[in-house]
Enzyme design. Structure first.
Site, PDB file in Angstrom:
ATOM      1  CG  ASP A 148      -0.355   0.294   2.419  1.00  0.00           C
ATOM      2  OD1 ASP A 148       1.002   0.430   2.549  1.00  0.00           O
ATOM      3  OD2 ASP A 148      -1.040   0.397   3.452  1.00  0.00           O
ATOM      4  CG  HIS A 149      -0.732   4.898   1.736  1.00  0.00           C
ATOM      5  ND1 HIS A 149      -1.729   3.959   1.959  1.00  0.00           N
ATOM      6  CD2 HIS A 149      -0.638   5.607   2.889  1.00  0.00           C
ATOM      7  CE1 HIS A 149      -1.998   3.974   2.748  1.00  0.00           C
ATOM      8  NE2 HIS A 149      -1.438   5.089   3.577  1.00  0.00           N
ATOM      9  CB  CYS A 197       1.220  -2.260   4.836  1.00  0.00           C
ATOM     10  SG  CYS A 197       0.979  -3.429   6.218  1.00  0.00           S
ATOM     11  CB  THR A 232       2.361  -2.189  10.898  1.00  0.00           C
ATOM     12  OG1 THR A 232       1.180  -2.767  10.529  1.00  0.00           O
ATOM     13  CG2 THR A 232       1.991  -0.967  11.657  1.00  0.00           C
ATOM     14  CB  VAL A 236      -0.281  -5.846  11.290  1.00  0.00           C
ATOM     15  CG1 VAL A 236      -1.529  -6.445  12.021  1.00  0.00           C
ATOM     16  CG2 VAL A 236       0.687  -5.833  12.258  1.00  0.00           C
ATOM     17  CG  HIS A 254      11.209 -24.139  12.052  1.00  0.00           C
ATOM     18  ND1 HIS A 254      11.344 -24.257  13.495  1.00  0.00           N
ATOM     19  CD2 HIS A 254      12.242 -25.031  11.835  1.00  0.00           C
ATOM     20  CE1 HIS A 254      12.578 -24.654  13.909  1.00  0.00           C
ATOM     21  NE2 HIS A 254      13.204 -25.139  12.683  1.00  0.00           N
ATOM     22  NE  ARG A 273       3.522   4.453   7.653  1.00  0.00           N
ATOM     23  CZ  ARG A 273       2.363   4.580   7.149  1.00  0.00           C
ATOM     24  NH1 ARG A 273       1.579   4.167   8.095  1.00  0.00           N
ATOM     25  NH2 ARG A 273       1.945   5.109   6.111  1.00  0.00           N
ATOM     26  NE  ARG A 307      11.150 -30.626  15.353  1.00  0.00           N
ATOM     27  CZ  ARG A 307      12.268 -30.503  14.781  1.00  0.00           C
ATOM     28  NH1 ARG A 307      12.895 -31.378  13.890  1.00  0.00           N
ATOM     29  NH2 ARG A 307      12.913 -29.405  15.193  1.00  0.00           N
ATOM     30  CG  HIS A 308       9.560 -28.180  11.178  1.00  0.00           C
ATOM     31  ND1 HIS A 308       9.465 -27.718  12.331  1.00  0.00           N
ATOM     32  CD2 HIS A 308      11.053 -28.568  11.076  1.00  0.00           C
ATOM     33  CE1 HIS A 308      10.488 -27.625  12.969  1.00  0.00           C
ATOM     34  NE2 HIS A 308      11.445 -28.112  12.239  1.00  0.00           N
TER      35      HIS A 308
HETATM   36  C1  RB5 Z   1      -1.525   3.091   6.613  1.00  0.00           C
HETATM   37  O1  RB5 Z   1      -1.770   4.186   7.144  1.00  0.00           O
HETATM   38  C2  RB5 Z   1      -1.368   1.726   7.536  1.00  0.00           C
HETATM   39  O2  RB5 Z   1      -2.336   1.584   8.336  1.00  0.00           O
HETATM   40  C3  RB5 Z   1      -1.166   0.713   6.786  1.00  0.00           C
HETATM   41  O3  RB5 Z   1       0.057   0.886   5.875  1.00  0.00           O
HETATM   42  C4  RB5 Z   1      -0.695  -0.765   7.518  1.00  0.00           C
HETATM   43  O4  RB5 Z   1       0.342  -0.385   8.309  1.00  0.00           O
HETATM   44  C5  RB5 Z   1      -1.909  -1.489   7.899  1.00  0.00           C
HETATM   45  O5  RB5 Z   1      -1.704  -2.545   8.665  1.00  0.00           O
END
Ligand code: RB5
Length: 139
Positions: free
Chosen positions: A6-7, A63, A65, A67, A96, A107, A130-131
């Protein structure tokens, strides 16, 4: 290799692309193609579908994070996406967990560390044994 961001991950995706192309990897860039605000679920899913369908051997999703992208990619059946902020985790995710998709937080990690994580991810084989039993239990 399929790439998506993403951005928040756009600039690092461009670095990752440069790194891979310099090493003769075939790269499918699933976007984004600018730093304009973009929603990560579509890009995470697109990369994961490329890998799940066999159109790409591995994927990298980025992205802010890592996440959101890792959650999005992991919703595609058969995909094991690993969010890594260190090279040890990246090696273990391959050895594994047989992860096929690497998620990075632009970031969270700098370019140097991100590329070292990527190198560890790409150069490590699944250990099987095993994995393999444990990975199969995931499905
Ligand atoms: C965008 O601001 C941010 O939320 C996205 O890049 C990401 O970190 C989401 O998990």
């Amino acid at each position: 290799m399929a790439l998506g961001a993403d951005h928040g991950g756009y600039a690092l995706k461009e670095e990752v692309k440069r790194y891979l192309l310099a090493r003769s990897y075939q790269v499918t860039d699933c976007g984004v193609h600018s730093a304009e605000p973009a929603d990560y679920p579509y890009y995470g899913k697109t990369v994961a579908e490329c890998v799940a369908s066999g159109r790409a051997h591995r994927g990298v999703v980025i992205c802010g994070t890592g996440v959101g992208m890792s959650v999005a990619a992991n919703r595609v059946p058969g995909i094991r996406a690993a969010l890594c902020a260190d090279s040890f985790t990246a090696r273990m995710a391959r050895a594994h967990n047989d992860a096929q998709v690497l998620a990075l937080g632009a970031r969270v990690v700098g370019t140097g560390l991100a590329l070292d994580i990527l190198a560890a991810f790409l150069s490590t084989d699944f250990e099987g044994g095993r994995h393999d039993r444990r990975v199969r239990q995931l499905d």
